[in-house]
Motif scaffolding. Structure first.
Motif, PDB file in Angstrom:
ATOM      1  N   SER A 144       0.935  -1.143   0.075  1.00  0.00           N
ATOM      2  CA  SER A 144      -0.057   0.233   0.047  1.00  0.00           C
ATOM      3  C   SER A 144       0.738   1.155   0.271  1.00  0.00           C
ATOM      4  N   LEU A 145       0.671   1.983  -1.061  1.00  0.00           N
ATOM      5  CA  LEU A 145       1.444   3.271  -1.220  1.00  0.00           C
ATOM      6  C   LEU A 145       1.311   4.497  -0.185  1.00  0.00           C
ATOM      7  N   GLU A 146       0.140   4.301   0.541  1.00  0.00           N
ATOM      8  CA  GLU A 146      -0.280   4.949   1.867  1.00  0.00           C
ATOM      9  C   GLU A 146       0.473   4.450   2.978  1.00  0.00           C
ATOM     10  N   ASN A 176      12.670  11.324   1.505  1.00  0.00           N
ATOM     11  CA  ASN A 176      12.829  11.002  -0.293  1.00  0.00           C
ATOM     12  C   ASN A 176      12.170   9.764  -0.485  1.00  0.00           C
ATOM     13  N   PHE A 177      11.916   8.964   0.475  1.00  0.00           N
ATOM     14  CA  PHE A 177      11.028   7.951   0.198  1.00  0.00           C
ATOM     15  C   PHE A 177       9.634   8.103   0.210  1.00  0.00           C
ATOM     16  N   ILE A 178       9.145   8.977   1.182  1.00  0.00           N
ATOM     17  CA  ILE A 178       7.637   9.426   1.310  1.00  0.00           C
ATOM     18  C   ILE A 178       7.181  10.159  -0.056  1.00  0.00           C
ATOM     19  N   SER A 179       8.176  10.887  -0.461  1.00  0.00           N
ATOM     20  CA  SER A 179       7.941  11.841  -1.443  1.00  0.00           C
ATOM     21  C   SER A 179       7.654  10.921  -2.965  1.00  0.00           C
ATOM     22  N   ARG A 180       8.622  10.190  -2.952  1.00  0.00           N
ATOM     23  CA  ARG A 180       8.518   9.178  -4.145  1.00  0.00           C
ATOM     24  C   ARG A 180       7.037   8.209  -4.027  1.00  0.00           C
ATOM     25  N   ALA A 181       6.829   7.944  -2.799  1.00  0.00           N
ATOM     26  CA  ALA A 181       5.672   7.043  -2.503  1.00  0.00           C
ATOM     27  C   ALA A 181       4.322   7.970  -3.081  1.00  0.00           C
ATOM     28  N   GLU A 182       4.401   9.046  -2.520  1.00  0.00           N
ATOM     29  CA  GLU A 182       3.107   9.994  -2.775  1.00  0.00           C
ATOM     30  C   GLU A 182       3.031  10.310  -4.279  1.00  0.00           C
ATOM     31  N   SER A 183       4.301  10.561  -4.948  1.00  0.00           N
ATOM     32  CA  SER A 183       4.286  10.668  -6.652  1.00  0.00           C
ATOM     33  C   SER A 183       3.643   9.570  -7.065  1.00  0.00           C
ATOM     34  N   LEU A 184       4.354   8.261  -6.763  1.00  0.00           N
ATOM     35  CA  LEU A 184       3.751   7.027  -7.541  1.00  0.00           C
ATOM     36  C   LEU A 184       2.193   6.830  -7.218  1.00  0.00           C
ATOM     37  N   ALA A 185       1.725   7.219  -5.820  1.00  0.00           N
ATOM     38  CA  ALA A 185       0.450   6.967  -5.667  1.00  0.00           C
ATOM     39  C   ALA A 185      -0.610   7.998  -6.562  1.00  0.00           C
ATOM     40  N   LYS A 186      -0.126   9.098  -7.030  1.00  0.00           N
ATOM     41  CA  LYS A 186      -0.822   9.809  -7.773  1.00  0.00           C
ATOM     42  C   LYS A 186      -0.904   9.342  -9.345  1.00  0.00           C
ATOM     43  N   THR A 187      -0.252   8.182  -9.489  1.00  0.00           N
ATOM     44  CA  THR A 187      -0.350   7.606 -11.034  1.00  0.00           C
ATOM     45  C   THR A 187      -1.449   6.427 -10.872  1.00  0.00           C
ATOM     46  N   GLU A 188      -1.813   6.168  -9.781  1.00  0.00           N
ATOM     47  CA  GLU A 188      -2.821   5.143  -9.326  1.00  0.00           C
ATOM     48  C   GLU A 188      -4.254   5.772  -9.903  1.00  0.00           C
ATOM     49  N   ASP A 189      -4.972   4.789 -10.404  1.00  0.00           N
ATOM     50  CA  ASP A 189      -6.279   5.161 -10.811  1.00  0.00           C
ATOM     51  C   ASP A 189      -7.272   4.234 -10.613  1.00  0.00           C
ATOM     52  N   ASP A 282      14.386  -2.888  -6.414  1.00  0.00           N
ATOM     53  CA  ASP A 282      14.246  -1.701  -6.125  1.00  0.00           C
ATOM     54  C   ASP A 282      12.876  -1.702  -5.684  1.00  0.00           C
ATOM     55  N   TYR A 283      12.449  -1.024  -4.480  1.00  0.00           N
ATOM     56  CA  TYR A 283      11.000  -0.886  -4.024  1.00  0.00           C
ATOM     57  C   TYR A 283      10.052  -0.203  -5.093  1.00  0.00           C
ATOM     58  N   PHE A 284      10.554   0.865  -5.463  1.00  0.00           N
ATOM     59  CA  PHE A 284       9.726   1.913  -6.404  1.00  0.00           C
ATOM     60  C   PHE A 284       9.609   1.253  -7.777  1.00  0.00           C
ATOM     61  N   ASP A 285      10.549   0.579  -8.103  1.00  0.00           N
ATOM     62  CA  ASP A 285      10.569   0.098  -9.747  1.00  0.00           C
ATOM     63  C   ASP A 285       9.646  -0.892  -9.615  1.00  0.00           C
ATOM     64  N   ALA A 286       9.759  -1.875  -8.525  1.00  0.00           N
ATOM     65  CA  ALA A 286       8.639  -3.012  -8.626  1.00  0.00           C
ATOM     66  C   ALA A 286       7.320  -2.510  -8.448  1.00  0.00           C
ATOM     67  N   MET A 287       6.972  -1.393  -7.626  1.00  0.00           N
ATOM     68  CA  MET A 287       5.642  -1.076  -7.468  1.00  0.00           C
ATOM     69  C   MET A 287       5.334  -0.209  -8.819  1.00  0.00           C
ATOM     70  N   GLU A 288       6.051   0.332  -9.404  1.00  0.00           N
ATOM     71  CA  GLU A 288       5.645   1.114 -10.543  1.00  0.00           C
ATOM     72  C   GLU A 288       5.223   0.119 -11.661  1.00  0.00           C
TER      73      GLU A 288
END
Length: 301
Positions: A144-146, A176-189, A282-288
């Motif tokens: 959960s990105l939140e 930095n981690f939280i900022s990237r998680a927030e940015s990625l969460a904005k791409t969810e639809d 990489d956490y964000f690569d996998a989640m993206e």
């Protein structure tokens, strides 16, 4: 008198290597105990991100191929690692319940619970493989990105308390981690809704966050697998529910997912639960990648 002094000097010279060796061993022992231990791979990824640049050694306890830790039993190596570690970082939310009492009794290691303050309820309105609605906690909060933002904050706070000299580094990395998680969460639809089956409870948060209504979650592991009768019943119900996508990991669940796919003529999509350490370095690569795959499933509905 001179002879005695020479003998004493000689004895001292002979003993020097042993004294130095003993000091070196003790110093090495101290150094070995100065590391951070994580319970399993998702927590290792997050903790490594937070500690980056501090010089701290981050070790992982359960091997990546272990998957989740619901029924994990500690080995003697695990107990020894905990005893040597300065801190043990866990996912929490019930994930490590099978061994935490044993760990605290046998090692006395300090614990950072990354789930502190979180309410990890299952997404509502779906059923597990027995066809009945289940409530309660879903401990796969790292997907959960939140929720993962709270995990990062908790790990940062815990490490800062134990290693105050590196607090600024931890804080910078957590931001930095939280900022990237927030940015990625904005791409969810979640505007496009579709019905799905999941073969891994770890996918539930990200599926719900991206428009999927999970009709069934079917857990496959070395101890629990659906019978042929259960698979037939699930296939029948899936046809009635209009399942348009089936999600699984690249593991033993893939064969079961493909079997249902053939019965109901719906595609199988492979997601990464971040527990295997193969594609998810990489956490964000996998989640993206996961979000992109779920969006593809929604578009193909």
């Amino acid at each position: 008198m001179l002879k005695k002094i020479n003998k004493a000097v000689l004895l001292f010279i002979i003993l020097i290597p042993f004294v130095l060796s003993s000091c070196k061993a003790n110093h090495s022992e101290s150094e070995q105990s100065s590391f951070v231990l994580t319970s399993f791979y998702p927590i290792y990824l997050i903790t490594s991100f937070i500690a980056d640049g501090s010089g701290l050694e981050i070790r992982n306890m359960a091997q990546p191929q272990t998957g989740c830790l619901h029924d994990y039993q500690l080995s003697t190596t695990d107990v020894r690692l905990m005893s040597q570690a300065s801190v043990f970082v866990i996912n929490g939310s019930g994930m490590e319940n099978s061994f935490m009492e044993q760990a605290s009794q046998n090692t006395g290691v300090k614990i950072i619970d990354s789930s502190e303050g979180l309410n990890s309820e299952l997404p509502e309105g779906h059923s597990h493989n027995d066809g009945h609605d289940h409530g309660g906690a879903n401990s796969h909060i790292w997907t959960s990105l939140e929720m993962v933002q709270t995990q990062a904050k908790n790990i940062c706070s815990g490490l800062s308390e134990i290693y105050p000299d590196y607090a600024d580094i931890f804080s910078h990395n957590a931001d930095n981690f939280i900022s990237r998680a927030e940015s990625l969460a904005k791409t969810e639809d979640n505007s496009k809704h579709f019905n799905a089956i999941s073969f891994n409870e770890a996918f539930e948060y990200m599926l719900e966050d991206n428009g999927a209504h999970i009709e069934y979650t079917i857990e496959i592991d070395e101890n629990i697998s659906p019978t042929a009768k259960e698979m037939a019943e699930i296939s029948d119900r899936a046809k009635e529910a209009g399942i348009s996508a089936i999600f699984c990991a690249d593991d033993s669940s893939l064969n079961f997912a493909n079997a249902i796919s053939r019965e109901i003529n719906s595609p199988v999509y492979i997601l990464d639960p971040l527990t295997y350490g193969v594609s998810s370095n990489d956490y964000f690569d996998a989640m993206e990648k996961n979000i992109s795959i779920i969006k593809e499933a929604a578009e193909n509905d």
